[in-house]
Write an enzyme that holds these catalytic residues in place. Structure first.
Site, short mmCIF file in Angstrom:
data_model
loop_
_atom_site.label_atom_id
_atom_site.label_comp_id
_atom_site.label_asym_id
_atom_site.label_seq_id
_atom_site.Cartn_x
_atom_site.Cartn_y
_atom_site.Cartn_z
N PRO A 10 0.80 -1.22 0.00
CA PRO A 10 0.00 0.00 0.00
C PRO A 10 0.84 1.28 0.00
CG PRO A 10 -0.15 -1.11 2.13
CD PRO A 10 0.57 -2.04 1.19
N ASN A 11 0.34 2.23 -0.76
CA ASN A 11 0.87 3.59 -0.87
C ASN A 11 2.18 3.70 -1.63
OD1 ASN A 11 -1.31 4.79 0.62
ND2 ASN A 11 -0.41 3.86 2.43
N ARG A 18 5.07 11.14 -2.49
CA ARG A 18 4.77 10.90 -1.07
C ARG A 18 6.03 11.13 -0.22
NH1 ARG A 18 4.21 5.09 1.85
NH2 ARG A 18 3.71 5.88 3.92
N TYR A 23 11.10 9.11 1.41
CA TYR A 23 11.11 8.05 0.40
C TYR A 23 11.84 8.41 -0.89
CZ TYR A 23 7.59 6.10 3.48
OH TYR A 23 6.94 5.60 4.57
N ASN A 75 8.38 -5.20 -0.91
CA ASN A 75 8.21 -4.05 -0.03
C ASN A 75 6.73 -4.05 0.31
OD1 ASN A 75 7.86 -1.64 1.28
ND2 ASN A 75 9.24 -0.49 -0.06
N ALA A 78 3.01 -0.88 4.80
CA ALA A 78 2.40 -1.01 6.12
C ALA A 78 2.00 -2.44 6.45
CB ALA A 78 1.19 -0.09 6.22
N HIS A 81 3.92 -4.65 9.02
CA HIS A 81 3.70 -4.54 10.46
C HIS A 81 2.35 -5.08 10.90
CE1 HIS A 81 6.98 -1.84 9.58
NE2 HIS A 81 6.17 -1.09 8.87
N ASP A 88 1.91 -15.79 6.26
CA ASP A 88 1.55 -17.20 6.08
C ASP A 88 1.65 -17.63 4.62
OD1 ASP A 88 1.14 -17.41 8.81
OD2 ASP A 88 -1.05 -17.45 8.68
N GLU A 99 12.98 -8.91 1.81
CA GLU A 99 12.17 -7.80 2.32
C GLU A 99 12.95 -6.50 2.14
OE1 GLU A 99 10.28 -6.39 6.61
OE2 GLU A 99 11.15 -8.39 6.43
N HIS A 101 12.82 -2.15 2.51
CA HIS A 101 12.20 -0.91 2.99
C HIS A 101 13.08 0.25 2.55
CE1 HIS A 101 9.27 -3.08 5.32
NE2 HIS A 101 10.26 -3.86 5.73
N SER A 103 12.97 3.43 3.59
CA SER A 103 13.43 4.21 4.75
C SER A 103 13.98 3.27 5.82
CB SER A 103 12.27 5.02 5.33
OG SER A 103 11.31 4.16 5.93
N ARG A 108 12.34 5.33 12.78
CA ARG A 108 11.03 5.97 12.67
C ARG A 108 10.15 5.58 13.85
NH1 ARG A 108 8.73 5.34 6.85
NH2 ARG A 108 7.41 7.00 7.67
N ARG A 112 6.70 0.81 13.54
CA ARG A 112 7.36 0.32 12.32
C ARG A 112 8.53 -0.61 12.63
NH1 ARG A 112 5.28 3.42 8.10
NH2 ARG A 112 4.58 5.48 8.74
#
Length: 146
Positions: A10-11, A18, A23, A75, A78, A81, A88, A99, A101, A103, A108, A112
């Site tokens: 998301p986002n 953003r 970012y 990535n 959100a 978390h 699963d 994985e 990220h 940032s 932060r 997070r």
């Protein structure tokens, strides 16, 4: 030919506009374009999907096993978390994932700092900006022997 699936949560469709101080200014299309060029130069292929919907990401993870995906760069935004469902699905397919990220999530907000995904990831890349995707691609291809 190695097949790498790049999933964004998301986002991340808002990259480039953003919170550029957090970012960066690269758009998701910029990032995916670089990954495609780098993968092609190394004899690999990249497929990419971004979704704001958890169930679409879970479905893409589940489908990756039957489509011959060799590794996933993820990535989850959100969902990192919050999503036990995504965890699963990743645990259930046997395809290594990395994985990413953009940032440094540990510098932060405290919410997070916890990832449902890190413990089962082949690797975690945090805080290097958009280049983190390229580092993940390199790691995946090296691990696959390409």
């Amino acid at each position: 030919m190695a097949r790498i699936l790049v999933l964004n949560g998301p986002n991340l469709n808002l990259l480039g506009t953003r919170e550029p101080a957090v970012y960066g200014s690269d758009t998701l299309a910029d990032i995916v374009g670089r990954l495609e060029r780098l993968a092609t130069a190394r004899g690999a292929a990249v497929a990419a999907l971004q979704s704001n919907a958890e169930h679409e990401l879970v479905a893409a993870v589940q489908a990756s096993k039957s489509t011959g995906t060799d590794a996933i760069i993820l990535n989850a935004g959100a969902f990192t978390h919050t999503s036990i469902a995504l965890r699963d699905a990743l645990a259930g397919i046997g395809v290594p994932f990395y994985e990413v990220h953009i940032s440094n999530v540990y510098a932060r907000e405290s919410f997070r700092h916890h990832s449902y995904l890190s413990a089962i990831a082949a690797g975690v890349i945090v805080g290097f900006g958009a280049i983190g995707y390229e580092l993940a691609l390199d790691a995946a291809l090296r691990k696959l022997g390409r």
